[in-house]
Design a protein around this motif. Sequence first.
Motif, mmCIF file in Angstrom:
data_model
loop_
_atom_site.group_PDB
_atom_site.id
_atom_site.type_symbol
_atom_site.label_atom_id
_atom_site.label_comp_id
_atom_site.label_asym_id
_atom_site.label_seq_id
_atom_site.Cartn_x
_atom_site.Cartn_y
_atom_site.Cartn_z
ATOM 1 N N LEU A 142 0.843 -1.198 0.000
ATOM 2 C CA LEU A 142 0.000 0.000 0.000
ATOM 3 C C LEU A 142 0.875 1.244 0.000
ATOM 4 C CD1 LEU A 142 -2.802 -0.775 2.604
ATOM 5 C CD2 LEU A 142 -3.081 -0.372 0.164
ATOM 6 N N GLY A 143 0.361 2.275 -0.659
ATOM 7 C CA GLY A 143 1.070 3.545 -0.670
ATOM 8 C C GLY A 143 0.131 4.666 -0.276
ATOM 9 N N GLN A 144 0.663 5.623 0.458
ATOM 10 C CA GLN A 144 -0.137 6.789 0.825
ATOM 11 C C GLN A 144 0.284 7.957 -0.054
ATOM 12 O OE1 GLN A 144 0.132 8.399 4.832
ATOM 13 N NE2 GLN A 144 -2.066 8.809 4.764
ATOM 14 N N VAL A 145 -0.711 8.601 -0.650
ATOM 15 C CA VAL A 145 -0.457 9.733 -1.533
ATOM 16 C C VAL A 145 0.052 10.900 -0.691
ATOM 17 C CG1 VAL A 145 -1.499 11.386 -3.143
ATOM 18 C CG2 VAL A 145 -2.225 8.976 -3.167
ATOM 19 N N GLN A 146 1.218 11.432 -1.063
ATOM 20 C CA GLN A 146 1.823 12.561 -0.366
ATOM 21 C C GLN A 146 1.426 13.886 -1.011
ATOM 22 O OE1 GLN A 146 3.966 11.784 2.491
ATOM 23 N NE2 GLN A 146 2.707 10.005 2.019
ATOM 24 N N SER A 147 1.389 13.897 -2.359
ATOM 25 C CA SER A 147 0.982 15.098 -3.081
ATOM 26 C C SER A 147 0.429 14.711 -4.444
ATOM 27 C CB SER A 147 2.151 16.077 -3.243
ATOM 28 O OG SER A 147 3.137 15.527 -4.091
ATOM 29 N N ALA A 148 -0.413 15.580 -4.985
ATOM 30 C CA ALA A 148 -1.015 15.360 -6.301
ATOM 31 C C ALA A 148 -1.109 16.713 -6.992
ATOM 32 C CB ALA A 148 -2.397 14.728 -6.160
ATOM 33 N N VAL A 149 -0.224 16.912 -7.984
ATOM 34 C CA VAL A 149 -0.184 18.168 -8.732
ATOM 35 C C VAL A 149 -0.303 17.820 -10.203
ATOM 36 C CG1 VAL A 149 1.118 20.246 -9.243
ATOM 37 C CG2 VAL A 149 1.289 19.213 -6.965
ATOM 38 N N GLY A 150 -1.476 18.095 -10.768
ATOM 39 C CA GLY A 150 -1.721 17.691 -12.152
ATOM 40 C C GLY A 150 -1.571 16.175 -12.248
ATOM 41 N N PRO A 151 -0.833 15.687 -13.238
ATOM 42 C CA PRO A 151 -0.663 14.244 -13.374
ATOM 43 C C PRO A 151 0.457 13.679 -12.497
ATOM 44 C CG PRO A 151 0.404 15.333 -15.196
ATOM 45 C CD PRO A 151 -0.292 16.417 -14.387
ATOM 46 N N ARG A 152 1.162 14.550 -11.754
ATOM 47 C CA ARG A 152 2.291 14.109 -10.932
ATOM 48 C C ARG A 152 1.817 13.747 -9.526
ATOM 49 N NH1 ARG A 152 7.544 16.518 -12.403
ATOM 50 N NH2 ARG A 152 7.770 16.812 -10.168
ATOM 51 N N ILE A 153 1.893 12.451 -9.196
ATOM 52 C CA ILE A 153 1.437 11.951 -7.908
ATOM 53 C C ILE A 153 2.642 11.384 -7.162
ATOM 54 C CG2 ILE A 153 -0.195 10.409 -6.735
ATOM 55 C CD1 ILE A 153 -1.565 12.358 -8.686
ATOM 56 N N THR A 154 2.923 11.899 -5.977
ATOM 57 C CA THR A 154 3.988 11.347 -5.145
ATOM 58 C C THR A 154 3.348 10.427 -4.124
ATOM 59 O OG1 THR A 154 5.321 13.336 -5.407
ATOM 60 C CG2 THR A 154 5.912 11.869 -3.597
ATOM 61 N N VAL A 155 3.824 9.162 -4.117
ATOM 62 C CA VAL A 155 3.251 8.142 -3.244
ATOM 63 C C VAL A 155 4.368 7.533 -2.405
ATOM 64 C CG1 VAL A 155 1.943 5.986 -3.154
ATOM 65 C CG2 VAL A 155 1.513 7.620 -4.997
ATOM 66 N N ASN A 156 4.108 7.336 -1.114
ATOM 67 C CA ASN A 156 5.055 6.672 -0.222
ATOM 68 C C ASN A 156 4.560 5.237 -0.009
ATOM 69 O OD1 ASN A 156 7.151 6.175 1.505
ATOM 70 N ND2 ASN A 156 6.291 7.322 3.215
ATOM 71 N N PHE A 157 5.206 4.278 -0.688
ATOM 72 C CA PHE A 157 4.815 2.872 -0.613
ATOM 73 C C PHE A 157 5.505 2.176 0.555
ATOM 74 C CE2 PHE A 157 3.974 3.868 -5.079
ATOM 75 C CZ PHE A 157 2.727 3.305 -5.252
ATOM 76 N N GLU A 158 4.798 1.188 1.147
ATOM 77 C CA GLU A 158 5.307 0.432 2.300
ATOM 78 C C GLU A 158 6.670 -0.197 2.043
ATOM 79 O OE1 GLU A 158 1.949 -1.919 4.494
ATOM 80 O OE2 GLU A 158 1.742 -2.263 2.332
#
Length: 64
Positions: free
Chosen positions: A30-46
């Motif tokens: 699982l990953g938690q979304v850290q930021s979402a700017v346009g199509p750029r999604i930063t996710v922190n995965f386990e």
Amino acid sequence: MVEPGSRPELRTAIEPGQWVLHPDHQEWGLGQVQSAVGPRITVNFEHRGKVLINAALVDLQIQY
């Protein structure tokens, strides 16, 4: 109204704080979304850490 020749901003249903899975890398967990700017999604995965995802190319699976 969108001006001719301009590109409307890509909007996504993914928002910071949501939990997601990467469809091609289930082993990342699982990953938690850290930021979402346009199509750029930063996710922190386990099991992978932070990854920058292009939502125009990858359809992250939102976990409810």
